[in-house]
Scaffold this motif. Structure first.
Motif, PDB file in Angstrom:
ATOM      1  N   GLU A 129      -1.623 -14.900 -20.979  1.00 40.19           N
ATOM      2  CA  GLU A 129      -0.332 -14.267 -20.714  1.00 40.19           C
ATOM      3  C   GLU A 129      -0.556 -12.985 -19.921  1.00 40.19           C
ATOM      4  N   ILE A 130       0.258 -12.773 -18.883  1.00 40.89           N
ATOM      5  CA  ILE A 130       0.093 -11.634 -17.997  1.00 40.89           C
ATOM      6  C   ILE A 130       1.361 -10.777 -17.992  1.00 40.89           C
ATOM      7  N   ASN A 131       1.179  -9.466 -18.047  1.00 39.25           N
ATOM      8  CA  ASN A 131       2.276  -8.532 -17.800  1.00 39.25           C
ATOM      9  C   ASN A 131       2.215  -8.141 -16.329  1.00 39.25           C
ATOM     10  N   LEU A 132       3.266  -8.434 -15.577  1.00 35.83           N
ATOM     11  CA  LEU A 132       3.293  -8.136 -14.147  1.00 35.83           C
ATOM     12  C   LEU A 132       4.200  -6.940 -13.880  1.00 35.83           C
ATOM     13  N   LEU A 133       3.622  -5.908 -13.244  1.00 35.12           N
ATOM     14  CA  LEU A 133       4.400  -4.760 -12.804  1.00 35.12           C
ATOM     15  C   LEU A 133       4.436  -4.769 -11.282  1.00 35.12           C
ATOM     16  N   ASP A 134       5.572  -5.166 -10.723  1.00 35.88           N
ATOM     17  CA  ASP A 134       5.776  -5.147  -9.278  1.00 35.88           C
ATOM     18  C   ASP A 134       6.315  -3.764  -8.928  1.00 35.88           C
ATOM     19  N   MET A 135       5.465  -2.927  -8.313  1.00 38.04           N
ATOM     20  CA  MET A 135       5.853  -1.536  -8.067  1.00 38.04           C
ATOM     21  C   MET A 135       7.030  -1.426  -7.099  1.00 38.04           C
ATOM     22  N   LYS A 136       7.109  -2.347  -6.140  1.00 38.71           N
ATOM     23  CA  LYS A 136       8.232  -2.308  -5.206  1.00 38.71           C
ATOM     24  C   LYS A 136       9.540  -2.570  -5.929  1.00 38.71           C
ATOM     25  N   GLU A 137       9.525  -3.584  -6.798  1.00 39.07           N
ATOM     26  CA  GLU A 137      10.720  -3.921  -7.576  1.00 39.07           C
ATOM     27  C   GLU A 137      11.069  -2.782  -8.538  1.00 39.07           C
ATOM     28  N   TYR A 138      10.016  -2.216  -9.162  1.00 43.11           N
ATOM     29  CA  TYR A 138      10.228  -1.113 -10.108  1.00 43.11           C
ATOM     30  C   TYR A 138      10.892   0.067  -9.423  1.00 43.11           C
ATOM     31  N   LYS A 139      10.401   0.427  -8.236  1.00 47.11           N
ATOM     32  CA  LYS A 139      10.962   1.566  -7.519  1.00 47.11           C
ATOM     33  C   LYS A 139      12.400   1.306  -7.084  1.00 47.11           C
ATOM     34  N   ASN A 140      12.674   0.071  -6.664  1.00 41.49           N
ATOM     35  CA  ASN A 140      14.036  -0.268  -6.255  1.00 41.49           C
ATOM     36  C   ASN A 140      15.018  -0.157  -7.421  1.00 41.49           C
ATOM     37  N   LEU A 141      14.532  -0.483  -8.611  1.00 38.70           N
ATOM     38  CA  LEU A 141      15.386  -0.406  -9.794  1.00 38.70           C
ATOM     39  C   LEU A 141      15.613   1.021 -10.249  1.00 38.70           C
ATOM     40  N   ASN A 142      14.719   1.928  -9.833  1.00 33.50           N
ATOM     41  CA  ASN A 142      14.795   3.297 -10.349  1.00 33.50           C
ATOM     42  C   ASN A 142      15.102   4.327  -9.274  1.00 33.50           C
ATOM     43  N   ILE A 143      15.650   3.894  -8.172  1.00 35.20           N
ATOM     44  CA  ILE A 143      16.040   4.846  -7.116  1.00 35.20           C
ATOM     45  C   ILE A 143      17.251   5.654  -7.584  1.00 35.20           C
ATOM     46  N   SER A 145       0.835  -1.202   0.000  1.00 37.73           N
ATOM     47  CA  SER A 145       0.000   0.000   0.000  1.00 37.73           C
ATOM     48  C   SER A 145       0.868   1.249   0.000  1.00 37.73           C
ATOM     49  N   GLY A 146       0.372   2.291  -0.684  1.00 34.19           N
ATOM     50  CA  GLY A 146       1.049   3.577  -0.679  1.00 34.19           C
ATOM     51  C   GLY A 146       2.192   3.705  -1.662  1.00 34.19           C
ATOM     52  N   ILE A 147       2.338   2.702  -2.548  1.00 38.41           N
ATOM     53  CA  ILE A 147       3.485   2.725  -3.456  1.00 38.41           C
ATOM     54  C   ILE A 147       3.141   3.309  -4.828  1.00 38.41           C
ATOM     55  N   GLY A 148       1.843   3.603  -5.052  1.00 38.01           N
ATOM     56  CA  GLY A 148       1.459   4.306  -6.277  1.00 38.01           C
ATOM     57  C   GLY A 148       0.547   3.551  -7.216  1.00 38.01           C
ATOM     58  N   LYS A 149       0.114   2.355  -6.834  1.00 40.99           N
ATOM     59  CA  LYS A 149      -0.726   1.550  -7.728  1.00 40.99           C
ATOM     60  C   LYS A 149      -2.055   2.245  -8.037  1.00 40.99           C
ATOM     61  N   SER A 150      -2.762   2.657  -6.991  1.00 42.21           N
ATOM     62  CA  SER A 150      -4.065   3.302  -7.196  1.00 42.21           C
ATOM     63  C   SER A 150      -3.921   4.655  -7.877  1.00 42.21           C
ATOM     64  N   SER A 202      -3.693  -5.503  -7.404  1.00 41.93           N
ATOM     65  CA  SER A 202      -3.933  -6.599  -6.457  1.00 41.93           C
ATOM     66  C   SER A 202      -2.781  -6.711  -5.466  1.00 41.93           C
ATOM     67  N   HIS A 203      -3.114  -7.208  -4.267  1.00 41.05           N
ATOM     68  CA  HIS A 203      -2.100  -7.575  -3.280  1.00 41.05           C
ATOM     69  C   HIS A 203      -1.922  -9.089  -3.224  1.00 41.05           C
ATOM     70  N   ASP A 204      -2.748  -9.811  -3.961  1.00 42.39           N
ATOM     71  CA  ASP A 204      -2.856 -11.257  -3.807  1.00 42.39           C
ATOM     72  C   ASP A 204      -2.161 -11.978  -4.961  1.00 42.39           C
ATOM     73  N   ILE A 205      -1.030 -12.601  -4.685  1.00 34.99           N
ATOM     74  CA  ILE A 205      -0.293 -13.320  -5.726  1.00 34.99           C
ATOM     75  C   ILE A 205      -1.108 -14.491  -6.267  1.00 34.99           C
ATOM     76  N   GLY A 206      -2.045 -15.007  -5.452  1.00 35.47           N
ATOM     77  CA  GLY A 206      -2.912 -16.084  -5.899  1.00 35.47           C
ATOM     78  C   GLY A 206      -3.803 -15.649  -7.057  1.00 35.47           C
ATOM     79  N   GLU A 207      -4.270 -14.393  -7.026  1.00 30.61           N
ATOM     80  CA  GLU A 207      -5.097 -13.878  -8.120  1.00 30.61           C
ATOM     81  C   GLU A 207      -4.276 -13.798  -9.405  1.00 30.61           C
ATOM     82  N   TYR A 208      -3.051 -13.324  -9.282  1.00 30.90           N
ATOM     83  CA  TYR A 208      -2.155 -13.251 -10.443  1.00 30.90           C
ATOM     84  C   TYR A 208      -1.946 -14.644 -11.033  1.00 30.90           C
ATOM     85  N   ARG A 209      -1.685 -15.624 -10.183  1.00 32.39           N
ATOM     86  CA  ARG A 209      -1.437 -16.985 -10.659  1.00 32.39           C
ATOM     87  C   ARG A 209      -2.679 -17.580 -11.324  1.00 32.39           C
TER      88      ARG A 209
END
Length: 201
Positions: free
Chosen positions: A187-201, A37-42, A173-180
């Motif tokens: 085919e799904i494009n997954l954007l993990d915002m936490k990973e994205y932010k870590n890569l772009n700090i 939460s709070g990472i920018g998804k919404s 979503s917060h639920d990896i089960g929904e993604y799976r």
């Protein structure tokens, strides 16, 4: 045309939620946005829906796009029945077709009940059904399956998968089960915002 975010930054007060955000949501594909939460998804969702306009950078590919949405708070007309909540957004669907859609969602016994009398999970299903009843080429869903028990969640996810074939689908979503679950069907494009932010700090 894809939905293209180019160097998009957004602040709420002094808090910078998005900083030089670049991403392409592929047209006709399914994209999952995940992260804490709070990472920018919404915020990304609200920008796509035109609800956030005070940001820097550019968002391309929204012109002439027919977007339907499921919000976190359901946004239903609480004093209207389930049937009327669907009817008011679906002028091009017959009464018989609306009844059929309500039944497929497992709400046939509640069609004439006012929304304010429903449980949280029932309201969620009405909100999703309403979004699916609009003519759309892009469906945006912000934590759409929260509050659903496992049986109803699978049923509703199957309905969404079927209704969004060949269309753009963006799910927060917060639920990896929904993604799976969705990944089993397409085919799904997954954007993990936490990973994205870590890569772009």
């Amino acid at each position: 045309m894809n939905i293209e975010f180019e160097n998009v930054s957004k602040k709420f007060g002094k808090e910078e939620v998005l900083k030089n955000f670049n991403y392409s949501f592929e047209d006709g594909k399914t994209s999952f946005l995940m992260g804490p939460s709070g990472i920018g998804k919404s915020t990304i969702i609200r920008i796509i829906l035109g609800l956030e306009k005070d940001y820097s950078g550019q968002v391309k590919g929204l012109e002439k796009r027919k977007i339907s949405a499921v919000f976190q708070d359901d946004s239903l007309c609480k004093n209207l029945s389930v049937f009327l909540n669907i009817k008011i957004v679906s002028d091009n669907i017959s009464q018989k077709e609306i009844v059929k859609k309500i039944s497929e969602m497992g709400l046939e016994d509640l069609a004439n009940k006012r929304v304010r009398e429903l449980s949280g999970g029932q309201k969620r299903r009405v909100a999703i059904l309403r979004a699916l009843s609009v003519d759309f080429d892009t469906l945006v869903m912000d934590e759409p399956f929260k509050g659903l028990d496992s049986e109803n969640k699978k049923k509703v996810m199957d309905i969404v998968i079927e209704a969004s074939k060949g269309k753009s689908l963006i799910i927060v979503s917060h639920d990896i089960g929904e993604y799976r679950y969705f990944k089993r069907a397409r085919e799904i494009n997954l954007l993990d915002m936490k990973e994205y932010k870590n890569l772009n700090i």
